[in-house]
Structure formats: structure tokens, C-alpha cells
Design a protein around this motif. Sequence first.
Motif, PDB file in Angstrom:
ATOM      1  N   ARG A 352      -9.480  -0.933  -8.572  1.00 40.77           N
ATOM      2  CA  ARG A 352      -9.216  -0.852  -7.140  1.00 40.77           C
ATOM      3  C   ARG A 352      -9.991   0.314  -6.551  1.00 40.77           C
ATOM      4  O   ARG A 352     -10.032   1.403  -7.138  1.00 40.77           O
ATOM      5  CB  ARG A 352      -7.727  -0.673  -6.857  1.00 40.77           C
ATOM      6  CG  ARG A 352      -6.888  -1.883  -7.190  1.00 40.77           C
ATOM      7  CD  ARG A 352      -5.458  -1.726  -6.735  1.00 40.77           C
ATOM      8  NE  ARG A 352      -5.368  -1.627  -5.277  1.00 40.77           N
ATOM      9  CZ  ARG A 352      -4.359  -2.120  -4.558  1.00 40.77           C
ATOM     10  NH1 ARG A 352      -3.373  -2.767  -5.158  1.00 40.77           N
ATOM     11  NH2 ARG A 352      -4.331  -1.972  -3.255  1.00 40.77           N
ATOM     12  N   GLY A 355      -9.762  -0.473  -0.760  1.00 48.16           N
ATOM     13  CA  GLY A 355      -9.252  -1.741  -0.253  1.00 48.16           C
ATOM     14  C   GLY A 355      -9.695  -2.954  -1.034  1.00 48.16           C
ATOM     15  O   GLY A 355      -9.265  -4.081  -0.754  1.00 48.16           O
ATOM     16  N   SER A 357      -9.848  -4.970  -4.671  1.00 46.09           N
ATOM     17  CA  SER A 357      -9.290  -5.097  -6.015  1.00 46.09           C
ATOM     18  C   SER A 357     -10.110  -6.136  -6.768  1.00 46.09           C
ATOM     19  O   SER A 357     -10.320  -7.242  -6.273  1.00 46.09           O
ATOM     20  CB  SER A 357      -7.819  -5.528  -5.961  1.00 46.09           C
ATOM     21  OG  SER A 357      -7.281  -5.620  -7.271  1.00 46.09           O
ATOM     22  N   ALA A 390      -2.731  -6.010  -7.763  1.00 42.71           N
ATOM     23  CA  ALA A 390      -3.555  -6.191  -6.565  1.00 42.71           C
ATOM     24  C   ALA A 390      -2.752  -6.121  -5.275  1.00 42.71           C
ATOM     25  O   ALA A 390      -3.302  -6.390  -4.211  1.00 42.71           O
ATOM     26  CB  ALA A 390      -4.285  -7.525  -6.644  1.00 42.71           C
ATOM     27  N   GLU A 391      -1.512  -5.753  -5.349  1.00 45.33           N
ATOM     28  CA  GLU A 391      -0.678  -5.772  -4.150  1.00 45.33           C
ATOM     29  C   GLU A 391      -1.216  -4.816  -3.089  1.00 45.33           C
ATOM     30  O   GLU A 391      -1.546  -3.665  -3.377  1.00 45.33           O
ATOM     31  CB  GLU A 391       0.769  -5.402  -4.503  1.00 45.33           C
ATOM     32  CG  GLU A 391       1.514  -6.531  -5.193  1.00 45.33           C
ATOM     33  CD  GLU A 391       2.962  -6.168  -5.495  1.00 45.33           C
ATOM     34  OE1 GLU A 391       3.344  -5.015  -5.230  1.00 45.33           O
ATOM     35  OE2 GLU A 391       3.695  -7.041  -6.005  1.00 45.33           O
ATOM     36  N   ALA A 393      -4.025  -5.010  -1.413  1.00 46.18           N
ATOM     37  CA  ALA A 393      -5.480  -4.930  -1.276  1.00 46.18           C
ATOM     38  C   ALA A 393      -5.944  -5.699  -0.044  1.00 46.18           C
ATOM     39  O   ALA A 393      -5.326  -6.689   0.359  1.00 46.18           O
ATOM     40  CB  ALA A 393      -6.159  -5.493  -2.525  1.00 46.18           C
ATOM     41  N   GLU A 394      -7.023  -5.254   0.538  1.00 45.87           N
ATOM     42  CA  GLU A 394      -7.625  -5.991   1.638  1.00 45.87           C
ATOM     43  C   GLU A 394      -8.292  -7.262   1.115  1.00 45.87           C
ATOM     44  O   GLU A 394      -8.210  -8.319   1.740  1.00 45.87           O
ATOM     45  CB  GLU A 394      -8.659  -5.114   2.364  1.00 45.87           C
ATOM     46  CG  GLU A 394      -8.070  -3.953   3.128  1.00 45.87           C
ATOM     47  CD  GLU A 394      -7.272  -4.423   4.330  1.00 45.87           C
ATOM     48  OE1 GLU A 394      -7.740  -5.328   5.034  1.00 45.87           O
ATOM     49  OE2 GLU A 394      -6.174  -3.878   4.557  1.00 45.87           O
ATOM     50  N   VAL A 395      -8.956  -7.141  -0.025  1.00 52.43           N
ATOM     51  CA  VAL A 395      -9.624  -8.300  -0.616  1.00 52.43           C
ATOM     52  C   VAL A 395      -9.480  -8.232  -2.134  1.00 52.43           C
ATOM     53  O   VAL A 395      -9.677  -7.172  -2.736  1.00 52.43           O
ATOM     54  CB  VAL A 395     -11.113  -8.378  -0.197  1.00 52.43           C
ATOM     55  CG1 VAL A 395     -11.876  -7.122  -0.580  1.00 52.43           C
ATOM     56  CG2 VAL A 395     -11.799  -9.599  -0.806  1.00 52.43           C
ATOM     57  N   LEU A 396      -9.096  -9.349  -2.718  1.00 54.51           N
ATOM     58  CA  LEU A 396      -8.949  -9.466  -4.172  1.00 54.51           C
ATOM     59  C   LEU A 396     -10.014 -10.424  -4.688  1.00 54.51           C
ATOM     60  O   LEU A 396     -10.086 -11.572  -4.262  1.00 54.51           O
ATOM     61  CB  LEU A 396      -7.561  -9.990  -4.522  1.00 54.51           C
ATOM     62  CG  LEU A 396      -7.337 -10.495  -5.959  1.00 54.51           C
ATOM     63  CD1 LEU A 396      -7.582  -9.381  -6.972  1.00 54.51           C
ATOM     64  CD2 LEU A 396      -5.928 -11.069  -6.120  1.00 54.51           C
ATOM     65  N   LYS A 420      -0.945 -11.321  -2.372  1.00 58.43           N
ATOM     66  CA  LYS A 420      -1.183  -9.943  -2.801  1.00 58.43           C
ATOM     67  C   LYS A 420      -2.201  -9.227  -1.925  1.00 58.43           C
ATOM     68  O   LYS A 420      -2.266  -7.999  -1.918  1.00 58.43           O
ATOM     69  CB  LYS A 420      -1.659  -9.916  -4.259  1.00 58.43           C
ATOM     70  CG  LYS A 420      -0.623 -10.448  -5.256  1.00 58.43           C
ATOM     71  CD  LYS A 420      -1.157 -10.393  -6.678  1.00 58.43           C
ATOM     72  CE  LYS A 420      -0.156 -10.964  -7.674  1.00 58.43           C
ATOM     73  NZ  LYS A 420       1.055 -10.136  -7.782  1.00 58.43           N
ATOM     74  N   SER A 421      -3.060  -9.972  -1.207  1.00 58.87           N
ATOM     75  CA  SER A 421      -4.126  -9.353  -0.422  1.00 58.87           C
ATOM     76  C   SER A 421      -4.395 -10.186   0.824  1.00 58.87           C
ATOM     77  O   SER A 421      -3.970 -11.342   0.927  1.00 58.87           O
ATOM     78  CB  SER A 421      -5.402  -9.241  -1.258  1.00 58.87           C
ATOM     79  OG  SER A 421      -5.857 -10.534  -1.643  1.00 58.87           O
ATOM     80  N   ARG A 422      -5.149  -9.592   1.759  1.00 57.25           N
ATOM     81  CA  ARG A 422      -5.499 -10.330   2.980  1.00 57.25           C
ATOM     82  C   ARG A 422      -6.465 -11.466   2.692  1.00 57.25           C
ATOM     83  O   ARG A 422      -6.415 -12.516   3.322  1.00 57.25           O
ATOM     84  CB  ARG A 422      -6.116  -9.378   4.008  1.00 57.25           C
ATOM     85  CG  ARG A 422      -5.128  -8.430   4.656  1.00 57.25           C
ATOM     86  CD  ARG A 422      -5.827  -7.510   5.629  1.00 57.25           C
ATOM     87  NE  ARG A 422      -6.562  -8.262   6.657  1.00 57.25           N
ATOM     88  CZ  ARG A 422      -7.394  -7.700   7.522  1.00 57.25           C
ATOM     89  NH1 ARG A 422      -7.628  -6.391   7.476  1.00 57.25           N
ATOM     90  NH2 ARG A 422      -8.016  -8.422   8.428  1.00 57.25           N
TER      91      ARG A 422
END
Length: 707
Positions: A352, A355, A357, A390-391, A393-396, A420-422
Motif C-alpha cells: 500500500r 491510496g 493497494s 486493502a480496506e 484504498a482508493e484503488v486496488l 474494499k476500495s473505490r
Amino acid sequence: MKPLATDRVWSLPNDIYFVKTAAGDVLVNSPPESLKFLLAHGFTPPAYVLLPPDAPAGSELGSHGFVRRGINYASVEFLIYANFFGQRRQVTLITVTQAQAERLSILLRETFSGPTEPSDWPNDWLKRECEAVAFYPPLGRVPTIDDMVTIVSLETSGGDLGPTQIVYDGDTFLFLENDQEVARIPTAITGVALPLTVAPPQPLLRQTITLQFIGGSDGFDPTGITTCFLAYLGTGQPLLFDAAAYLNVRLAYLGLSPRQIDLVVISHLHEDHIAGLPELILTGGKRVRLVTAQPIYRSLLRVLGAMLDLAPAAVAELFDFFPLDPGQALEVNGYRFEATYAVHSIPTIAVRVGGISYSGDMRYDEAWLAHLYRQGQLSATRLAELRRFAEGAEVLVHDMGGGAIHTTPTAQLLRDLSTKSRRLVLAHTSRRDLEMSRELAGRVEIAKSGHIVGIGEVVVDDEQRQRFETLTICPIFARLSVHERVDLAARCLVVTYPAKTMIAYEGDESDGYTYVIHRGVVEIIVANESVRFLGRGNSMGERGALIGEPRTSTMVAHSDVELLQIPPDVFAAVAARLGLHEAFTRAEWLWQQPALASLPWANLLDLALDFTPRSVVAGTTLCRKGKRGTIGYLLVSGRLAFHDGTTGESTRAGDCFGMRSVLRGEPYRLTVTAVTDSVVWEITAVALQRFYLNYPDLLMHLQTIDR
């Protein structure tokens, strides 16, 4: 494909040869993605692979052991997988020497099973996790490299394949059947290695977080590139996550230079994730700064040492390392990195930063993880850690490769991960047909070559700043002050060439202009032979601009190309400012040295600026053993004697003395005295430090030739 020598042999790109014999098919040479080249040309991966002899020490920059110009010609991992898991058979790997066979065994054990040193496993539970992932039901256990491979050498009768004999005679491999030659393959690797596919360049609109995928596929897909991407955070230089094969050219197609990469994050050591790392380290034109966990790093030193035939300590000198161990955040260059160990078949980190992951090749399956917990192979703490990795995160960026050691996509899993992410970006997969519900379609996407993901506000950029950056990553113009480069960028013109068009012909009169590649890839051809491919930040035309000499090479736009064109009067001022005319004859001398032949002439001119010629009379002592010095020496002509308990002499132009000692700040290891009147070139500690940062391939060369 045209047969070479006989109808038994097919020649593929990158010095790959496919030989049909009575004992079975044989692949000769195995550069990265050989499996993809075979599949693309309709061949079944053979059960025999013959590897090249080691590169002669000091013969060529970026070449040592199995590696030629940064490319590893013993990249066999996916050929092994294709045979063992696909055809249920072993592969026989054939080396020239037994020492090579032993190094190859080290390399494969590290990359297939994880660290061979028990102390390099950070704990017992990680090893148990890796074994749980790698479990292979047909064997009822974890397969080992010995299940998959037999490694033999020609030195110990390994060329006896029954009805077929393979003989090494130095320049060629001879294939004999019934005492008759059926094929003859050159052992020299002379071609310029290029990838099967490249990412199509797309407009890059920088945002707060921007991901640019060089590839998003796996090691078996001949139409795709293994997952590897660049991450731009704010206005910073890109971070590279994992290193796909043929990285320099693939970056050039995207309008980037390896010199622009800030940090390189390595998730794990499977071949498809590090195939481009030797090339980046040795020929990228910038000292690599590598981020990974310490157990992975120590294993990497052994892997690269086996490839390059160097001790791990010598490999460690070639790049900088920043440890990112799970549970211990790393702050470097303004970034804060965090990691956890991913669930995979060898030690792997999920990372990470800013932002983003990145899961590495994590196998993530809630039901399977719960099963491992019930079996006692995961602790409650570890299970919770994986569920949280990944909780927020902006992007996974998450592996969806499927099978036993990768994540298999299901509708439920995609819903779980998307919470978990956006944004959820699926990678490490050749699939393009995943069905998604309407609610997921706007949040989940599949990475492919050239794919771009942007989140947040647009980062303002302009063409003038881009020109300045191009000049900054060009070694010669990087010597100018910031103010001088800003002024030079404003005075450059931009000329464009569509792909496949001629930029200049060998033998043409110089137009007096100097050029710097701003975008795209330029192929350099000498005497009708392709000798190199150049990308952003490489300069051309200096010889003609300095002395009016006709073109020494043909230049072809390999892709759409933009060049910065520097007018003659502007370049004349730069040449006077930097002393390029005075350095010209030194650059010409360097150009005649075989080991430096692979460097562009402009780089030799840059190197020449750091040397100062000195004539010494017989009896002059240059270095005294035990004394700390600040000057290294390169012999141009004459004869030097060196003493360290025993005495030796050198008359070979190009031999170096004292450079490694000066670079390391250590006392000289030898006393060196001129036997005859001689000419040497001196180089200071400051200039050697610049070599250290800009020319890692020269650093490896010095390890071989410096006394």
C-alpha cells in the motif's frame, strides 16, 4: 520463420532456435517470454532446452553469466510450468558447463520454492501458507524443482540424448545423429532483443492517482504482457510495480525513459515479475532504487548472482535497497509504504502507498481462507489481517489469474473486493469476458496493456516542462544548470516522424542539428544490421554537429517519434560550455573499445567528459597500496606494473586501476607504477560517483576489469 542451415532448424526472434531431432525437439537459448514466442509461432514447448555459454567476463557492457545486454537467456521458468503442468513431463535443461548447471539449480530453487536459506523465512507460518497454496493434488504434496526438471551439462556428457548428440565447439552447437551433422547453431547472441508485444501508447492525463499499465496479463498469454504498471502520485515521478520483460523498450513505447522511474517495487520473485529487472539495473541508465521485503531481497541477490555469475555481495553493489517488511512502514522519497505478506506459493508482499493497494499474486478466496483457518494453517490474527489488507484504498490492483496459486474470479468475490476500495482493477489475467453486474461495472475494470486508471483532480502539466524533463534525463544535457536547461528547452524545435519512416541514412551529410528523442522509439542500423533501439532522453547527431562528419548510422522511426531539434548555433554554445570538442577524441578512443561498443556514441561522449588525460614517465607511481586515494586510472598506452605480494604487468589499453577503491572510499589495493612512458586517463571520486548513479553496467564492468 526461415530454416537455418537445415530443414531441422527454425530461427525465431531474439536468437531463439527450435531444432527438431530424433530425440525430441530442442529449444536453443531461452530469453524472457520464450514460451510466448513459441506459442505465437505455433510450436509446442519442447522438453529439451539448451542454454548458451556464459558471456566472457568484461567482453561487453551489461553482459555476464547468462545475461547479455541486460537480458537473461536462461529464463526457463514458464517453459518448465508449461511442460510439467500442461504436458505432465519433465524438462531437461542443458548447460555448457557444470558450474552453469549448479547456478541454474540455485536460481530455480529460489524462484520456485522460495528462499533456500532457512533463516531467510521470517517465520514458520509463512512457509506453511506457501506450501498450502503450492499443494499439487496429483502428487499429494508440494512439487519440487526436482519433480519438474533435470539439469545436465555438456561438460559431463549431458549432450548425449540417445539418438542425438549435442557437441559444443566454442562458436557453435553441433547436433549429430549417426555421426552425421543435422544442425549447426551459433553460440553467439548478437541480435537486439525485442518483445513480442508492446503496450499501445495512449494519452496520459495525470490525476492525483494515475496508474499506467505496461501489462495486465500473465506469463502464458502470447497476446498480452505480464502485469506491470506505473503509478503516478500527484506531481511525482512514476513508481514501477514489478518488472516485465523487455522493460526498456516497453517504457519507450509509452514515451518514458527508465531514468524517470523513482522507485521499483518488487512483490515476489516469480520470473514474470522480475524478468525485466536485470535489464533495468544494468542498462536503464540510472541506479535502481528497489523496494521489497528483506527475505525477498536476500533471495533476489542469490537469483541475480546465479544469472550473472557474481557473488551476492557484488550484486548488492549494483542497486540500492529499501526494506519494506510487513508491520514496519517504510518512508522514502516522500512516500509511505506499508506491506503484508500475500497468500502465494513463495514469499510475496501486498503493498500500500498513497491510496494504492497492490495485492501481488495473492490468492484471495474468503471460503478457502476460512478453511485454512479451521485447519489451523491461519491464525485468527492472520485471517483478519488478510481480510483488511486493502480496506479504504482508493484503488486496488488485484490478481485474478485463477488456478491453484492465484485468485479465481467469482461474482461474490468481485462484490467482496469492490467494497474494499473505490476502484477495483483486475490484473494478471488474459480473460476479457468476466461478467459483471450493473452495480459493479462502474467500479471494476480489467487491466490490459496500455490501460490507464485515474482518480482525483487533474495534475497540471505543460509541453515546456516535458521538454525540460527530456533534456534532464539526457546525460549530456543533464550537466547543464536548471536555468540553462529551461532556456535550451525553449529554443528547441519539435519534429515528428510517423512509424517506419527514415529519419536519416548512414553516409548522409550531417544537417548540423542535434536531436533528443522526446517520444517514441528510434531504431539504429549500422551496415544494414540493427544495433540498438533508443527511447526518450537519448541524443543523436552530436558527431556531425561537432565536426561535420557524415551520418555513421541509419535512424528509423520504430514507432511514431517526436524529436527535440537543437539548432547548430544553440548546440555550439552548449558544446563550448561543456568542453565537448576537447572530449571528442577521448570519445572516439572509447568507441574503439569492444566492451563499450554497445553504448550509443553520445553516452561515450558523456563518459569522456569525466576523464583527464595524463602523460607519465617511466618510474612514476600512480597508486600506492594501503594509501587512500582520490584518483582512478585507465591505461591508454604504455606499460604499467602492479604489485600486491606478487607482481604483474599490463599493456592492455582499457585496463583500470584503483577505481573501485576510490569509489568505495577505501585504500588502494595495489601499488601501480609506470614501467615505460605511458598515457593514462585520470578520473576523480566525484566523477566515479556519477558513473555509479548513471551507468550501473559500467560498475559491473569495473568489478571485472579494475585492479
